[in-house]
Motif scaffolding. Structure first.
Motif, PDB file in Angstrom:
ATOM      1  N   ALA A   1       0.867  -1.183   0.000  1.00 50.04           N
ATOM      2  CA  ALA A   1       0.000   0.000   0.000  1.00 50.04           C
ATOM      3  C   ALA A   1       0.897   1.225   0.000  1.00 50.04           C
ATOM      4  N   ALA A   2       0.828   2.003  -1.072  1.00 49.53           N
ATOM      5  CA  ALA A   2       1.706   3.155  -1.244  1.00 49.53           C
ATOM      6  C   ALA A   2       0.901   4.440  -1.256  1.00 49.53           C
ATOM      7  N   SER A   3       1.545   5.532  -0.877  1.00 44.73           N
ATOM      8  CA  SER A   3       0.900   6.846  -0.961  1.00 44.73           C
ATOM      9  C   SER A   3       1.931   7.900  -1.290  1.00 44.73           C
ATOM     10  N   VAL A   4       1.449   8.996  -1.870  1.00 44.61           N
ATOM     11  CA  VAL A   4       2.294  10.156  -2.120  1.00 44.61           C
ATOM     12  C   VAL A   4       1.489  11.403  -1.805  1.00 44.61           C
ATOM     13  N   THR A   5       2.109  12.329  -1.090  1.00 48.26           N
ATOM     14  CA  THR A   5       1.484  13.608  -0.766  1.00 48.26           C
ATOM     15  C   THR A   5       2.312  14.723  -1.379  1.00 48.26           C
TER      16      THR A   5
ATOM     17  N   THR B   1       5.178   7.137   1.070  1.00 45.26           N
ATOM     18  CA  THR B   1       5.151   6.103   2.103  1.00 45.26           C
ATOM     19  C   THR B   1       4.687   4.796   1.478  1.00 45.26           C
ATOM     20  N   ALA B   2       5.046   3.686   2.130  1.00 44.87           N
ATOM     21  CA  ALA B   2       4.587   2.373   1.675  1.00 44.87           C
ATOM     22  C   ALA B   2       4.673   1.385   2.818  1.00 44.87           C
ATOM     23  N   THR B   3       3.723   0.450   2.842  1.00 51.34           N
ATOM     24  CA  THR B   3       3.747  -0.677   3.772  1.00 51.34           C
ATOM     25  C   THR B   3       3.512  -1.955   2.981  1.00 51.34           C
ATOM     26  N   THR B   4       3.854  -3.096   3.588  1.00 52.65           N
ATOM     27  CA  THR B   4       3.737  -4.377   2.895  1.00 52.65           C
ATOM     28  C   THR B   4       3.244  -5.460   3.844  1.00 52.65           C
ATOM     29  N   ASP B   5       2.668  -6.524   3.263  1.00 49.19           N
ATOM     30  CA  ASP B   5       2.231  -7.656   4.082  1.00 49.19           C
ATOM     31  C   ASP B   5       3.207  -8.828   3.993  1.00 49.19           C
TER      32      ASP B   5
ATOM     33  N   ASP C   1       9.788  -4.697   5.274  1.00 46.26           N
ATOM     34  CA  ASP C   1       9.175  -5.833   5.967  1.00 46.26           C
ATOM     35  C   ASP C   1       7.826  -5.454   6.548  1.00 46.26           C
ATOM     36  N   PRO C   2       6.951  -6.441   6.765  1.00 44.44           N
ATOM     37  CA  PRO C   2       5.678  -6.159   7.438  1.00 44.44           C
ATOM     38  C   PRO C   2       5.915  -5.491   8.790  1.00 44.44           C
ATOM     39  N   GLY C   3       5.103  -4.509   9.086  1.00 51.44           N
ATOM     40  CA  GLY C   3       5.234  -3.762  10.331  1.00 51.44           C
ATOM     41  C   GLY C   3       6.105  -2.535  10.216  1.00 51.44           C
ATOM     42  N   ASP C   4       6.892  -2.444   9.142  1.00 53.14           N
ATOM     43  CA  ASP C   4       7.719  -1.264   8.902  1.00 53.14           C
ATOM     44  C   ASP C   4       7.044  -0.367   7.861  1.00 53.14           C
ATOM     45  N   THR C   5       7.446   0.888   7.832  1.00 54.64           N
ATOM     46  CA  THR C   5       6.921   1.834   6.849  1.00 54.64           C
ATOM     47  C   THR C   5       8.073   2.464   6.077  1.00 54.64           C
ATOM     48  N   TYR C   6       7.992   2.338   4.771  1.00 55.47           N
ATOM     49  CA  TYR C   6       8.937   3.036   3.893  1.00 55.47           C
ATOM     50  C   TYR C   6       8.541   4.501   3.832  1.00 55.47           C
TER      51      TYR C   6
END
Length: 316
Positions: free
Chosen positions: A117-121, A134-138, A300-305
């Motif tokens: 799940a990625a986002s850009v502001t 930002t991005a998160t992963t499962d 990794d899961p639980g971390d945020t890029y």
């Protein structure tokens, strides 16, 4: 003023007041959405899942081989042939001075593991434009996002950036082979056209006989920028319009691409030519998944890029 498209979460226009008193759009773009899809170039796009190149589209993650989509001389480039620049993003929030867009990239998208799940502001305040990814992963994966805007401080359609000057705060750059893949370790910029530590006029630098410049028909290289955290990494200046932009980033590398392959339709019936704009792309280094000793792109899961880019426009 910043205009953003949902296709590719793309920066479409950036209008600034220039030092000669004229207000200009300084970001290259195309009039037709179809051209953004059909003509390569990544103009203004949000790049993912992995910006830059991965050799042969292959790497190993936790002992398992991973093969991802290839699109550039046998290598993966900017996420593959159907990267995030080709997808419609969702507008999550929109205010007068900011917009947030998001995208869900499924497990296996272009071969990359894990659902991301990625986002850009994008936000604008005064003469500063801020880009936050930002991005998160499962599941364990690699993520390396950037923005691929081409800038020309003389204005979109004004011609080449040959007369611009560029400073990059880097003592080393990354030599590459004929397909843009790193050939080994980083090399000192001393005595090369990649020594941009003081203001350097781009035209002469791009026309030297240095073998790395010849390979890329200009500059298309990673620079190992000094420092950590959000800090100044580059300054681009146009003496003609007396306009500058200082680039800040929190990433370890900066890909400098002098638009060597620019082509295709632009705006108002014009066509782009090589060198009509420059892309300054903060990111981790190219082919990092195959170089475990370089700053990691692992998520990794639980971390945020997270990555942050700022363009601070000014006048001379």
């Amino acid at each position: 003023m910043v205009d953003v498209l949902t296709l590719g979460a793309t920066v479409h226009r950036v209008e600034v007041g220039c030092g000669d008193g004229v207000r200009r759009n300084v970001a290259l773009g195309r009039d037709r959405i179809a051209d953004l899809l059909d003509v390569e170039g990544f103009l203004g796009a949000t790049i993912g899942r992995y910006a830059n190149r991965i050799a042969a589209g292959r790497f190993v993650l936790d002992g398992a081989p991973v093969t991802v989509g290839t699109s550039d001389r046998g290598n993966s480039l900017h996420g593959g042939p159907e990267g995030w620049d080709k997808l419609l993003w969702t507008v999550d929030a929109h205010e007068a001075s900011s917009v947030t867009l998001s995208l869900v990239s499924a497990d296996g998208d272009m071969g990359f593991p894990g659902a991301v799940a990625a986002s850009v502001t994008y936000s604008a305040e005064g003469s500063t434009v801020r880009v936050e990814h930002t991005a998160t992963t499962d599941a364990p994966t690699v993520v390396n996002m950037t923005n691929h805007s081409y800038l020309n401080l003389d204005g979109d359609g004004a011609g080449t950036i040959d007369g611009h000057t560029l400073v990059v705060h880097a003592d080393h750059y990354t030599p590459v082979d004929a397909t843009g893949i790193p050939v080994g370790e980083h090399a000192p910029v001393d005595g090369t056209p990649f020594d941009l530590r003081t203001p350097t006029v781009l035209g002469p630098a791009l026309r030297t006989d240095h073998p790395q410049v010849a390979l890329a028909s200009g500059i298309d290289h990673n620079f190992v920028v000094r420092g950590e955290g959000l800090r100044p990494v580059a300054v681009l200046t146009s003496p003609l319009t007396r306009t500058s932009v200082e680039l800040l980033s929190d990433q370890p590398g900066l890909q400098v691409y002098t638009g060597n392959g620019l082509a295709g339709p632009g705006r108002a019936g014009r066509r782009y030519r090589p060198g009509d704009g420059i892309a300054l792309e903060p990111q981790v280094y190219p082919d990092t998944p195959n170089h475990p000793d370089w700053p990691s792109a692992r998520l990794d899961p639980g971390d945020t890029y997270r990555s942050v880019i700022e363009w601070r426009f000014g006048v001379l």
